[in-house]
Design a protein around this motif. Structure first.
Motif, PDB file in Angstrom:
ATOM      1  N   GLU A  57      87.537  37.707  21.977  1.00 60.80           N
ATOM      2  CA  GLU A  57      88.438  37.438  20.860  1.00 60.80           C
ATOM      3  C   GLU A  57      89.598  36.569  21.357  1.00 60.80           C
ATOM      4  O   GLU A  57      89.875  36.509  22.553  1.00 60.80           O
ATOM      5  CB  GLU A  57      88.961  38.744  20.258  1.00 60.80           C
ATOM      6  CG  GLU A  57      89.916  39.489  21.177  1.00 60.80           C
ATOM      7  CD  GLU A  57      90.327  40.850  20.651  1.00 60.80           C
ATOM      8  OE1 GLU A  57      89.903  41.258  19.572  1.00 60.80           O
ATOM      9  OE2 GLU A  57      91.095  41.519  21.361  1.00 60.80           O
ATOM     10  N   ARG A  58      90.291  35.916  20.438  1.00 58.60           N
ATOM     11  CA  ARG A  58      91.462  35.107  20.795  1.00 58.60           C
ATOM     12  C   ARG A  58      92.552  36.000  21.381  1.00 58.60           C
ATOM     13  O   ARG A  58      92.768  37.123  20.906  1.00 58.60           O
ATOM     14  CB  ARG A  58      92.022  34.396  19.558  1.00 58.60           C
ATOM     15  CG  ARG A  58      91.300  33.146  19.167  1.00 58.60           C
ATOM     16  CD  ARG A  58      91.966  32.375  18.023  1.00 58.60           C
ATOM     17  NE  ARG A  58      93.176  32.944  17.467  1.00 58.60           N
ATOM     18  CZ  ARG A  58      93.246  33.721  16.372  1.00 58.60           C
ATOM     19  NH1 ARG A  58      92.247  34.031  15.719  1.00 58.60           N
ATOM     20  NH2 ARG A  58      94.370  34.181  15.927  1.00 58.60           N
ATOM     21  N   ALA A  59      93.223  35.503  22.383  1.00 62.97           N
ATOM     22  CA  ALA A  59      94.348  36.232  22.985  1.00 62.97           C
ATOM     23  C   ALA A  59      95.413  36.496  21.926  1.00 62.97           C
ATOM     24  O   ALA A  59      95.628  35.671  21.034  1.00 62.97           O
ATOM     25  CB  ALA A  59      94.935  35.432  24.129  1.00 62.97           C
ATOM     26  N   PHE A  60      96.062  37.625  22.016  1.00 60.56           N
ATOM     27  CA  PHE A  60      97.163  38.050  21.142  1.00 60.56           C
ATOM     28  C   PHE A  60      96.744  38.227  19.679  1.00 60.56           C
ATOM     29  O   PHE A  60      97.589  38.256  18.797  1.00 60.56           O
ATOM     30  CB  PHE A  60      98.344  37.081  21.234  1.00 60.56           C
ATOM     31  CG  PHE A  60      98.900  36.954  22.622  1.00 60.56           C
ATOM     32  CD1 PHE A  60      99.731  37.929  23.151  1.00 60.56           C
ATOM     33  CD2 PHE A  60      98.568  35.866  23.411  1.00 60.56           C
ATOM     34  CE1 PHE A  60     100.225  37.828  24.442  1.00 60.56           C
ATOM     35  CE2 PHE A  60      99.058  35.750  24.703  1.00 60.56           C
ATOM     36  CZ  PHE A  60      99.885  36.738  25.223  1.00 60.56           C
ATOM     37  N   SER A  61      95.430  38.361  19.407  1.00 60.32           N
ATOM     38  CA  SER A  61      94.971  38.503  18.019  1.00 60.32           C
ATOM     39  C   SER A  61      94.742  39.959  17.615  1.00 60.32           C
ATOM     40  O   SER A  61      94.618  40.239  16.433  1.00 60.32           O
ATOM     41  CB  SER A  61      93.680  37.698  17.811  1.00 60.32           C
ATOM     42  OG  SER A  61      92.622  38.232  18.594  1.00 60.32           O
ATOM     43  N   SER A  62      94.715  40.878  18.563  1.00 61.02           N
ATOM     44  CA  SER A  62      94.428  42.274  18.236  1.00 61.02           C
ATOM     45  C   SER A  62      95.708  43.068  17.995  1.00 61.02           C
ATOM     46  O   SER A  62      96.640  43.014  18.792  1.00 61.02           O
ATOM     47  CB  SER A  62      93.649  42.941  19.375  1.00 61.02           C
ATOM     48  OG  SER A  62      93.523  44.326  19.128  1.00 61.02           O
ATOM     49  N   GLU A  63      95.715  43.834  16.901  1.00 57.16           N
ATOM     50  CA  GLU A  63      96.857  44.712  16.625  1.00 57.16           C
ATOM     51  C   GLU A  63      96.965  45.816  17.688  1.00 57.16           C
ATOM     52  O   GLU A  63      98.036  46.380  17.877  1.00 57.16           O
ATOM     53  CB  GLU A  63      96.751  45.312  15.230  1.00 57.16           C
ATOM     54  CG  GLU A  63      95.539  46.191  15.038  1.00 57.16           C
ATOM     55  CD  GLU A  63      95.343  46.668  13.603  1.00 57.16           C
ATOM     56  OE1 GLU A  63      94.893  47.813  13.438  1.00 57.16           O
ATOM     57  OE2 GLU A  63      95.636  45.906  12.671  1.00 57.16           O
TER      58      GLU A  63
END
Length: 162
Positions: A57-63
């Motif tokens: 997944e894209r960095a800094f995209s997960s809550e």
């Protein structure tokens, strides 16, 4: 002629040994096994890409990257407990990071997808890809950084008792 025959036999044995080792890793039978169609029905396209195709997944995209609540992080595909919140820390990498897994629930594999060996982390129950392990974690604990795709995790908060 005898030397050539011996050389060919040795090469065959080495090749057979290497292939046997690779096939035992690739052909591991997990407690939970499903067809691709079953996984695709259960998971979102992003979850399927990460968990079943070893995507990122894209960095800094997960809550879950900034989640500071107390609880357990489980495998999104099969709900096996993988990480405890007390072992989570902010690595600054852009992905949820832990200094250790729940013993025996995360397996280590080798990933050569980017041209060199990396330690891949997988769910030991269903074989889903979680992320990678690096040796740049907190030195005061394990020194490990389990860099995990947030989309591969489900967070279950601890129950508050009164």
């Amino acid at each position: 002629m005898k030397n050539i025959f011996s050389f060919v036999i040795i090469l065959f044995l080495i090749s057979y040994s290497c292939n046997a080792q690779n096939s035992s890793i690739k052909n591991k039978i997990y407690k939970i096994e499903k067809t691709d169609a079953e996984w695709k029905k259960q998971l979102t396209p992003l979850e399927y890409n990460v968990l079943r195709e070893a995507g990122t997944e894209r960095a800094f995209s997960s809550e879950l990257n900034q989640n500071k609540r107390k609880g357990i992080y489980t495998c999104k595909a099969c709900e096996t407990p993988l990480y405890k919140s007390e072992h989570k820390y902010n690595s600054g990498s852009g992905w949820p990071s832990f200094d250790r897994a729940i013993k025996e629930n995360v397996e280590l594999d080798v990933d050569y997808k980017i041209g060199y060996a990396r330690t891949e982390l997988k769910c030991n129950t269903c074989g889903s890809h979680l992320g990678h392990s690096f040796d740049d974690g907190p030195q005061e604990t394990t020194g490990k950084r389990h860099c995990i795709n947030g989309v591969a995790l489900k967070f279950i908060p601890y129950k508050v008792t009164k």
